[in-house]
Every structure is written in structure tokens, then in C-alpha cells.
Design a protein around this motif. Structure first.
Motif, PDB file in Angstrom:
ATOM      1  N   VAL A   1     -20.041 -16.693 -15.722  1.00 51.35           N
ATOM      2  CA  VAL A   1     -18.946 -15.778 -15.458  1.00 51.35           C
ATOM      3  C   VAL A   1     -18.730 -15.141 -14.750  1.00 51.35           C
ATOM      4  O   VAL A   1     -19.648 -14.942 -13.911  1.00 51.35           O
ATOM      5  CB  VAL A   1     -19.053 -14.399 -16.931  1.00 51.35           C
ATOM      6  CG1 VAL A   1     -17.950 -13.591 -16.921  1.00 51.35           C
ATOM      7  CG2 VAL A   1     -19.560 -14.844 -18.182  1.00 51.35           C
ATOM      8  N   ASP A   2     -17.316 -14.589 -14.121  1.00 43.54           N
ATOM      9  CA  ASP A   2     -17.271 -14.266 -12.933  1.00 43.54           C
ATOM     10  C   ASP A   2     -18.167 -13.361 -12.724  1.00 43.54           C
ATOM     11  O   ASP A   2     -17.105 -11.865 -13.542  1.00 43.54           O
ATOM     12  CB  ASP A   2     -15.847 -14.306 -12.626  1.00 43.54           C
ATOM     13  CG  ASP A   2     -15.527 -13.531 -10.766  1.00 43.54           C
ATOM     14  OD1 ASP A   2     -16.455 -13.156 -10.137  1.00 43.54           O
ATOM     15  OD2 ASP A   2     -14.555 -14.155 -10.401  1.00 43.54           O
TER      16      ASP A   2
ATOM     17  N   ASP B   1     -17.234 -10.319 -11.293  1.00 46.59           N
ATOM     18  CA  ASP B   1     -16.098  -8.992 -11.427  1.00 46.59           C
ATOM     19  C   ASP B   1     -15.378  -9.182 -12.545  1.00 46.59           C
ATOM     20  O   ASP B   1     -14.174  -7.718 -12.263  1.00 46.59           O
ATOM     21  CB  ASP B   1     -14.900  -8.931 -10.460  1.00 46.59           C
ATOM     22  CG  ASP B   1     -15.741  -8.856  -8.399  1.00 46.59           C
ATOM     23  OD1 ASP B   1     -16.597  -8.748  -8.883  1.00 46.59           O
ATOM     24  OD2 ASP B   1     -15.281 -10.020  -7.821  1.00 46.59           O
ATOM     25  N   TYR B   2     -15.743 -10.353 -13.447  1.00 44.36           N
ATOM     26  CA  TYR B   2     -14.507 -10.121 -14.379  1.00 44.36           C
ATOM     27  C   TYR B   2     -15.131  -8.456 -15.504  1.00 44.36           C
ATOM     28  O   TYR B   2     -16.774  -9.024 -16.314  1.00 44.36           O
ATOM     29  CB  TYR B   2     -14.789 -10.756 -15.456  1.00 44.36           C
ATOM     30  CG  TYR B   2     -13.814 -11.273 -16.923  1.00 44.36           C
ATOM     31  CD1 TYR B   2     -12.628 -11.734 -17.112  1.00 44.36           C
ATOM     32  CD2 TYR B   2     -14.764 -11.656 -18.293  1.00 44.36           C
ATOM     33  CE1 TYR B   2     -11.881 -11.343 -18.672  1.00 44.36           C
ATOM     34  CE2 TYR B   2     -14.618 -11.285 -19.441  1.00 44.36           C
ATOM     35  CZ  TYR B   2     -12.846 -11.877 -19.242  1.00 44.36           C
ATOM     36  OH  TYR B   2     -12.533 -11.162 -21.167  1.00 44.36           O
ATOM     37  N   ARG B   3     -14.456  -8.418 -16.338  1.00 40.00           N
ATOM     38  CA  ARG B   3     -14.466  -7.525 -17.370  1.00 40.00           C
ATOM     39  C   ARG B   3     -13.998  -7.107 -18.221  1.00 40.00           C
ATOM     40  O   ARG B   3     -12.768  -7.761 -18.572  1.00 40.00           O
ATOM     41  CB  ARG B   3     -14.292  -5.552 -17.564  1.00 40.00           C
ATOM     42  CG  ARG B   3     -15.353  -5.227 -15.317  1.00 40.00           C
ATOM     43  CD  ARG B   3     -16.389  -5.550 -16.383  1.00 40.00           C
ATOM     44  NE  ARG B   3     -17.509  -5.088 -14.263  1.00 40.00           N
ATOM     45  CZ  ARG B   3     -17.445  -5.710 -13.673  1.00 40.00           C
ATOM     46  NH1 ARG B   3     -17.548  -6.896 -14.140  1.00 40.00           N
ATOM     47  NH2 ARG B   3     -18.259  -5.025 -12.759  1.00 40.00           N
ATOM     48  N   PHE B   4     -14.561  -7.706 -19.913  1.00 41.90           N
ATOM     49  CA  PHE B   4     -13.872  -8.263 -21.033  1.00 41.90           C
ATOM     50  C   PHE B   4     -13.367  -6.625 -21.561  1.00 41.90           C
ATOM     51  O   PHE B   4     -14.378  -5.650 -21.493  1.00 41.90           O
ATOM     52  CB  PHE B   4     -14.687  -8.723 -21.914  1.00 41.90           C
ATOM     53  CG  PHE B   4     -14.072  -8.659 -23.547  1.00 41.90           C
ATOM     54  CD1 PHE B   4     -13.357  -9.745 -23.803  1.00 41.90           C
ATOM     55  CD2 PHE B   4     -14.968  -8.240 -24.767  1.00 41.90           C
ATOM     56  CE1 PHE B   4     -13.003  -9.833 -24.711  1.00 41.90           C
ATOM     57  CE2 PHE B   4     -14.683  -8.509 -25.701  1.00 41.90           C
ATOM     58  CZ  PHE B   4     -13.900  -8.910 -26.106  1.00 41.90           C
TER      59      PHE B   4
ATOM     60  N   MET C   1     -13.310 -16.583 -20.164  1.00 40.72           N
ATOM     61  CA  MET C   1     -13.356 -15.838 -18.348  1.00 40.72           C
ATOM     62  C   MET C   1     -13.602 -15.838 -17.950  1.00 40.72           C
ATOM     63  O   MET C   1     -14.232 -18.120 -17.709  1.00 40.72           O
ATOM     64  CB  MET C   1     -15.215 -15.239 -19.248  1.00 40.72           C
ATOM     65  CG  MET C   1     -15.208 -14.073 -20.385  1.00 40.72           C
ATOM     66  SD  MET C   1     -16.604 -13.829 -20.834  1.00 40.72           S
ATOM     67  CE  MET C   1     -16.672 -12.346 -21.817  1.00 40.72           C
ATOM     68  N   PRO C   2     -13.272 -16.249 -16.516  1.00 37.10           N
ATOM     69  CA  PRO C   2     -13.254 -16.698 -15.190  1.00 37.10           C
ATOM     70  C   PRO C   2     -14.546 -17.243 -15.009  1.00 37.10           C
ATOM     71  O   PRO C   2     -15.559 -16.255 -15.632  1.00 37.10           O
ATOM     72  CB  PRO C   2     -12.128 -15.816 -14.463  1.00 37.10           C
ATOM     73  CG  PRO C   2     -12.618 -14.513 -15.154  1.00 37.10           C
ATOM     74  CD  PRO C   2     -12.883 -14.788 -16.332  1.00 37.10           C
TER      75      PRO C   2
ATOM     76  N   ALA D   1     -19.447  -8.934 -17.979  1.00 36.57           N
ATOM     77  CA  ALA D   1     -18.261  -8.799 -18.237  1.00 36.57           C
ATOM     78  C   ALA D   1     -18.560  -8.276 -19.809  1.00 36.57           C
ATOM     79  O   ALA D   1     -17.080  -6.996 -20.124  1.00 36.57           O
ATOM     80  CB  ALA D   1     -18.686 -10.600 -19.152  1.00 36.57           C
TER      81      ALA D   1
END
Length: 236
Positions: A48-49, A51-54, A39-40, A129
Motif C-alpha cells: 500500500v502506498d 501516502d494513500y488514505r482510505f 489501493m495504490p 491507509a
């Protein structure tokens, strides 16, 4: 932005040594590409950034119900459950690298392909995320009790955390908790019943049959502490 601005509230964990040795190091080197979700980050190395989506389907290579364990420790519970219920996917969220390496070692030894691990702060994983409504279950087993009164503000299970769990759960999804500290159990009960989730029992739940007795729980039992389980469900 610095870390104190990014995380104005204290986190629920203290980082311990991250050095890997022996079989854990070997398992991590040989199998992390298969099991580790990168995860960025934003600030800290457990952040966890936002904007990141898992993408669970991409991470596991299939569509299946997803169970997320908060603070997976040495992976005893999640590896056992993944082996017993291969039709489900399991995501272990932990900040302690040796614990993640041990989880990977267990998963590889059992030949499991329905486990993934991530080194991150669980509230951030749940908040941004995980897509809303994407989790079948969230497990919070034996989180650090921070039993000294001056440290209680660091406890993980709070009203804000309960709503993160509720948002991430699918309709009908379940939040399972367990602790061996009575005062924390009472706090968990109060938090859960004050949330948007429904307590499936009058107060304490019977032991969750899918939760193996871990080495940590054995120590608590030998010390004479009572194990309390709780189960809350999202309407739907």
C-alpha cells in the motif's frame, strides 16, 4: 527500493494461486467495481502506498461505524456479520484473490452494500491507509498459526501489530481475535495484555456471538482443537 528493503520483516502469508474459475470468476467480473477498493501500490502487488488514505465515507457512500477484518478468507464471517448488522460498514482485507472473489460472490448474493474488499497486506492498511481512530472494531480470526517453531517469526500477531491495531481503533474500539492453536492463543494473550489495549476478560473471552462458525472452524472442531477467543478494548 526493492521488496526486501521495503519489507525487512517476513510477511505473515504465502501467496497461493490467483486463478479464478466458475462462479468466483463470474462474480468478480460482474461485481468487483462495486466492492473492490483499489489501493495504490508501492512495491509488491499487496503493498500500500504510504501516502494513500482510505476514505470510508466515499467508498461506502455513507458515514457509519467501520469494522475491518484482517485475513477475511472466503468471506463467511464478514458477509454474515454485514447481513446481520446493516448499520455498520465492513472492510475485508485479504491477499488471496480467490478468497476475495468468494467474498464478493457472497456479498452480491445477499445484496449487501455495506461490504468492501481490498487485496493488501493488512499491517500496511492499518499503518497508513486507515486514519488513526477510524475503526470501531478489528477482527483477526484464525490467522495462519505458523506452528513450526522456525516459522513463528511470520506470525501476524506481534507487539508491533497490536500497536497498529490500537492506533487505528477509535476510543472504545475493540480488537477481537480467535485461534484454534493453543500456543498461538497464549502468544495472542501475552501480546494483547502487553499492549496499550485492555483485556475485557481475565484471560479468554467467551465466544463472540457475531462470529459465525465457518468451514475452517468446523474442521478445527472436528480435529478436536479448542477455539480460543480474545477481546481487547481501547480506552476512551
Amino acid at each position: 527500493m526493492n521488496e526486501s528493503t521495503y519489507r525487512p520483516q517476513p510477511v505473515s502469508f504465502v501467496r497461493r494461486g490467483s486463478r479464478l474459475q466458475g462462479r468466483r470468476e463470474k462474480a468478480w467480473e460482474e461485481h468487483r467495481e462495486q466492492y473492490l477498493v483499489q489501493m495504490p501500490r508501492l512495491i509488491a502487488d499487496t503493498s500500500v502506498d504510504p501516502d494513500y488514505r482510505f476514505d470510508a465515507a466515499q467508498a461506502f457512500g455513507r458515514e457509519a461505524e467501520l469494522v475491518l477484518e484482517v485475513g477475511s478468507g472466503l468471506g463467511e464471517a464478514i458477509a454474515h456479520a454485514a447481513a446481520q448488522t446493516p448499520e455498520r460498514n465492513f472492510l475485508a482485507v485479504e491477499v488471496y484473490l480467490p478468497g476475495l472473489a468468494q467474498t464478493v460472490q457472497r456479498a452480491a448474493a445477499l445484496g449487501l452494500d455495506n461490504v468492501r474488499v481490498v487485496q493488501a497486506n493488512a499491517p500496511e492498511v492499518l499503518a497508513t491507509a486507515c486514519e488513526p481512530g477510524s475503526l470501531a472494531e478489528v477482527w483477526t480470526f484464525f490467522p495462519d498459526p505458523w506452528h513450526k517453531s522456525r516459522h513463528e517469526k511470520r506470525r501476524l500477531v506481534t507487539p508491533a501489530f497490536a500497536e497498529l491495531v490500537a492506533d487505528a481503533l477509535a476510543p472504545g474500539g475493540v480488537w477481537r481475535l480467535a485461534t484454534d492453536w493453543e500456543h498461538y492463543a497464549e502468544q495472542m494473550l501475552e501480546v494483547g495484555e502487553g499492549s496499550s489495549l485492555q483485556n475485557l476478560h481475565q484471560d479468554w473471552a467467551p465466544r463472540f456471538e457475531g462470529r459465525i462458525v465457518t468451514s475452517f472452524e468446523n474442521k478445527a472442531l472436528k480435529a478436536g482443537r479448542t477455539i480460543r477467543d480474545l477481546t481487547f478494548r481501547k480506552a476512551g
